[in-house]
Design an enzyme around this catalytic site. Sequence first.
Site, PDB file in Angstrom:
ATOM      1  N   ASP A 179       0.873  -1.162   0.000  1.00  0.00           N
ATOM      2  CA  ASP A 179       0.000   0.000   0.000  1.00  0.00           C
ATOM      3  C   ASP A 179       0.921   1.225   0.000  1.00  0.00           C
ATOM      4  O   ASP A 179       2.112   1.122   0.303  1.00  0.00           O
ATOM      5  CB  ASP A 179      -0.897  -0.026   1.236  1.00  0.00           C
ATOM      6  N   ASP A 215      -0.129   5.091   0.911  1.00  0.00           N
ATOM      7  CA  ASP A 215      -0.357   6.141   1.905  1.00  0.00           C
ATOM      8  C   ASP A 215      -0.344   5.591   3.329  1.00  0.00           C
ATOM      9  O   ASP A 215      -1.039   4.611   3.639  1.00  0.00           O
ATOM     10  CB  ASP A 215      -1.687   6.834   1.632  1.00  0.00           C
ATOM     11  N   ASP A 219      -1.355  -0.303   6.133  1.00  0.00           N
ATOM     12  CA  ASP A 219      -1.633   0.337   7.426  1.00  0.00           C
ATOM     13  C   ASP A 219      -3.090   0.273   7.836  1.00  0.00           C
ATOM     14  O   ASP A 219      -3.426   0.610   8.966  1.00  0.00           O
ATOM     15  CB  ASP A 219      -1.248   1.821   7.355  1.00  0.00           C
TER      16      ASP A 219
END
Length: 225
Positions: A8, A10, A184
């Site tokens: 991922d 961001d 995250d």
Amino acid sequence: MSNIALFDLDHTLIPIDSDYEWGQFLSRIGAVDALAFEKRNAEFFAQYQAGTLDPVEYLEFALGTLARFPRKQLDAWHEQFMHEVIHPVVMPAALALIKRHQDHGDLLAIITATNRFVTAPIARALGVDNLIAAEPELAVDGNLTGKLLGIPTSGEGKVVHLHQWLEKRGEKLEDFSCSHFYSDSQNDIPLLSVVTHPVATNPNAKLMAHATRQGWPILTLFNAQ
């Protein structure tokens, strides 16, 4: 058999939300009405953090904003955005993680819910050649139309897009003896659940709780500076 490492973007490889920061950047330079845009942008960001974001609604908002401007102007602004916002937050630990997988000869890809216009230069700056992102429709002149091609690259959509990308390469996820995915957010639990090595990376509270229950490793990447 080779390995694959998926990331991922961001809050995983960079400690900010590139889509949100791009909107803030447009407000700062006066490209959009600052008060109205920042209010809407903040609403969407809060929905994303809460896991309640409608990805199509958000992407239509983001791509519709991009469609107001000619591509040449957008590219010039994005170069400024990279210099002022992105490059200062790229951290050695993230680059080291990427390099470790590169040194092992793994196939690498960033897979992000953010659109390709915003993220392609970031992926290049991080040294990752493959990017799976929300695809904006382009007119024949290269300008953005404001429409989304296909389904969003979020939630279950990341799994769908990953399989489609691998199929185009003549591969399947099962072909890889080891598959890592670093994320995250609880929004990425669908993809985290199908790889052999899910890694909760700088996890928010919801993913932290899920990862703990599942016994997944937890990586606090940005604290490793």
